[in-house]
Design an enzyme around this catalytic site. Structure first.
Site, short mmCIF file in Angstrom:
data_model
loop_
_atom_site.label_atom_id
_atom_site.label_comp_id
_atom_site.label_asym_id
_atom_site.label_seq_id
_atom_site.Cartn_x
_atom_site.Cartn_y
_atom_site.Cartn_z
N ASP A 181 50.54 35.15 32.83
CA ASP A 181 51.39 35.95 33.71
C ASP A 181 52.83 35.51 33.54
O ASP A 181 53.09 34.35 33.18
CB ASP A 181 50.97 35.80 35.17
N ARG B 141 41.65 44.61 35.38
CA ARG B 141 40.62 45.00 36.36
C ARG B 141 39.90 46.31 36.08
O ARG B 141 38.90 46.61 36.72
CB ARG B 141 41.24 45.05 37.76
N TYR C 142 61.65 37.86 41.48
CA TYR C 142 60.53 37.32 42.26
C TYR C 142 60.90 35.98 42.91
O TYR C 142 60.48 35.67 44.02
CB TYR C 142 59.29 37.14 41.37
N ARG D 96 36.52 37.15 36.42
CA ARG D 96 37.45 36.84 37.50
C ARG D 96 36.67 36.32 38.71
O ARG D 96 37.10 35.38 39.37
CB ARG D 96 38.23 38.09 37.87
N ARG E 170 48.63 45.17 29.82
CA ARG E 170 47.54 44.85 30.75
C ARG E 170 46.18 45.28 30.23
O ARG E 170 45.32 45.70 31.01
CB ARG E 170 47.77 45.50 32.12
O1 CP3 Z 1 48.86 42.62 29.29
C1 CP3 Z 1 47.92 41.81 29.35
O2 CP3 Z 1 46.72 42.17 29.25
C2 CP3 Z 1 48.23 40.34 29.48
C3 CP3 Z 1 48.28 39.81 30.78
C4 CP3 Z 1 49.44 40.06 31.73
C5 CP3 Z 1 49.26 39.92 33.12
N1 CP3 Z 1 50.50 40.01 33.72
C6 CP3 Z 1 47.99 39.68 33.79
C7 CP3 Z 1 47.85 40.02 35.22
C8 CP3 Z 1 50.80 40.32 31.50
C9 CP3 Z 1 51.53 40.63 30.19
C10 CP3 Z 1 51.46 40.28 32.77
C11 CP3 Z 1 52.90 40.45 32.95
C12 CP3 Z 1 53.45 40.60 34.31
N2 CP3 Z 1 53.06 39.96 35.46
C13 CP3 Z 1 54.58 41.39 34.62
C14 CP3 Z 1 55.40 42.17 33.61
C15 CP3 Z 1 54.74 43.41 33.20
C16 CP3 Z 1 54.62 44.44 34.28
O3 CP3 Z 1 53.46 44.73 34.65
O4 CP3 Z 1 55.64 44.92 34.73
C17 CP3 Z 1 54.83 41.27 36.00
C18 CP3 Z 1 55.91 41.97 36.77
C19 CP3 Z 1 53.87 40.35 36.51
C20 CP3 Z 1 53.75 39.85 37.92
C21 CP3 Z 1 52.45 40.20 38.49
N3 CP3 Z 1 51.27 39.56 38.19
C22 CP3 Z 1 52.16 41.23 39.42
C23 CP3 Z 1 53.18 42.17 40.01
C24 CP3 Z 1 50.77 41.19 39.66
C25 CP3 Z 1 49.97 42.02 40.62
C26 CP3 Z 1 49.67 43.26 39.86
C27 CP3 Z 1 48.53 44.02 40.44
O5 CP3 Z 1 48.28 45.07 39.80
O6 CP3 Z 1 47.91 43.62 41.43
C28 CP3 Z 1 50.23 40.16 38.85
C29 CP3 Z 1 48.81 39.80 38.73
C30 CP3 Z 1 48.18 40.08 37.42
N4 CP3 Z 1 48.68 39.65 36.23
C31 CP3 Z 1 46.97 40.78 37.18
C32 CP3 Z 1 46.74 40.73 35.79
C33 CP3 Z 1 45.55 41.25 35.04
C34 CP3 Z 1 46.03 41.36 38.24
C35 CP3 Z 1 45.32 40.16 38.79
C36 CP3 Z 1 43.97 40.38 39.33
O7 CP3 Z 1 42.98 40.25 38.59
O8 CP3 Z 1 43.89 40.58 40.57
#
Ligand code: CP3
Length: 354
Positions: A80, A34, A156, A43, A30
């Site tokens: 994602d 944010r 999910y 964003r 990540r």
């Molecule tokens: O790592 C990186 O920088 C690349 C981008 C990336 C995102 N999601 C962007 C994202 C990667 C590799 C993921 C993987 C992902 N997504 C996983 C596996 C890794 C982990 O974290 O366990 C999972 C389970 C998801 C599903 C997902 N997407 C969730 C649970 C959420 C909400 C998380 C939160 O903190 O609110 C997302 C949204 C998401 N994906 C965000 C980002 C940067 C936050 C979105 C925002 O800007 O509001």
């Protein structure tokens, strides 16, 4: 495949292949997110997360942002794991401060039987972003492509959202394993295709995120998660042939069964912070490279604590007279949005100074 310029910083790729490096490579799960004000600005411009991720220009921009700020050794494409179920028609959406949800979760045998593997076309925005990032990186550092594991995607897809205990899918696992296997089989096909397309578009390494594999028992992990990951890495190797790239498998909570995981065909295993890096390296360090595993919460502490904790991770890998190859520094899970960007500078400098 397009021709790209040669890679300048090969430390990450070499570490995955357990070859000697100039310095321990570091990137963060990540890393585009944010905690960075420049991410929040783009964003806002995009309107929401889904539009950000589905617009290759925006997604490329946020992929590159952390690389401009920090001396990182790899980039990860901004996307994602839930793009696949979205492309299967489940209707991904985000409620502000609620995480991901699906409009049409899989609630019946009928729905699972009718589920189709997405066309490559429906995910072409990801492959466009990969190619764009690879071009704009201009050989600076390698680009990682990724996917969720079939099991984590199914979590999910069946629940329709995140959950503490994922009891809907776990009760399906015990009451109706045949149906769950049907779903996992389809997910595995879709994940293999998605990773193959990312490599063809320019990804130089791949990572499979099995965020919820640790909810399983040792035996059910093997049957419902690891088996499908092994299958994916296997077909990728046969389909990509000479184009094959190094792979990382990260199972959060998988520290108890690293031995089994080390045979899945991945070059490296990602470790969460609950796993003892020293023990892990003694168990499987001769077979696979390791990536991890600083607790992301450390980054919320004062600088001297960050330095101490980073040095502990490094010593724990390089400590007892090991050959010193095959380590990628990372966090044990995604960086928290509360992290100060300055704390990340301290982290990266400490890793590179070690
Ligand atoms: O790592 C990186 O920088 C690349 C981008 C990336 C995102 N999601 C962007 C994202 C990667 C590799 C993921 C993987 C992902 N997504 C996983 C596996 C890794 C982990 O974290 O366990 C999972 C389970 C998801 C599903 C997902 N997407 C969730 C649970 C959420 C909400 C998380 C939160 O903190 O609110 C997302 C949204 C998401 N994906 C965000 C980002 C940067 C936050 C979105 C925002 O800007 O509001």
């Amino acid at each position: 495949m397009t021709n790209f310029v040669p890679l300048k910083n090969t430390n990450f790729i070499r570490a995955l292949q357990k070859q000697p490096v100039d310095r321990t490579p570091i990137w963060m799960m990540r890393q585009a997110g944010r905690y960075l004000p420049e991410y929040r600005a783009i964003r806002k411009q995009a309107g929401n997360f889904i539009n950000l991720m589905k617009t290759p220009d925006y997604a490329t921009e946020v992929t590159l942002q952390p690389l401009r700020r920090y001396d990182l050794d790899a980039a990860i494409v901004f996307s994602d794991i839930l793009t696949i179920p979205d492309a299967m028609g489940l209707g991904l959406y985000f409620e502000e401060n609620h995480g991901p949800k699906f409009q049409n979760p899989l609630r019946s045998e009928h729905a699972i039987n009718n589920l189709a593997i997405p066309s490559e076309e429906s995910l072409s925005y990801v492959y466009q972003t990969v190619s764009k990032c690879r071009k704009e990186l201009n050989g600076k550092v390698p680009l990682i492509g990724f996917s969720g594991s079939p099991w984590t995607l199914a979590c999910y897809m069946v629940e329709g959202q995140g959950s503490k205990d994922f009891l809907t899918i776990k009760s399906m696992l015990y009451s109706n394993p045949i149906i769950l296997h049907k779903l996992l089989e389809k997910n595995a096909q879709a994940v293999a295709q998605h990773l193959k397309c990312q490599v063809e578009a320019g990804a130089q390494a791949i990572m499979i995120f099995d965020t919820w594999g640790g909810l399983l028992s040792r035996a059910t992990y093997q049957e419902f998660s690891l088996k499908y990951i092994t299958f994916i890495l296997d077909i990728l190797k046969s389909q990509l042939g000479d184009l094959s790239v190094p792979s990382i498998v990260f199972t959060k909570g998988g520290g108890q069964w690293l031995e089994e995981m080390s045979g899945c065909g991945a070059n490296a295993l990602g470790l969460d912070w609950m796993t003892d890096l020293d023990l892990a390296s003694q168990q499987v360090g001769s077979k696979v490279a390791l990536q991890g595993n600083l607790d992301p919460a450390v980054l919320l502490a004062p600088d001297f604590v960050i330095q101490n904790e980073v040095n502990k991770v490094m010593t724990s890998f390089y400590g007892n007279d090991k050959d010193g190859t095959g380590f990628v520094f990372n966090l044990g899970h995604g960086i928290s949005k509360e992290t100060s960007p300055d704390a990340v500078s301290v982290l990266i400098e400490t890793v590179h100074r070690f």
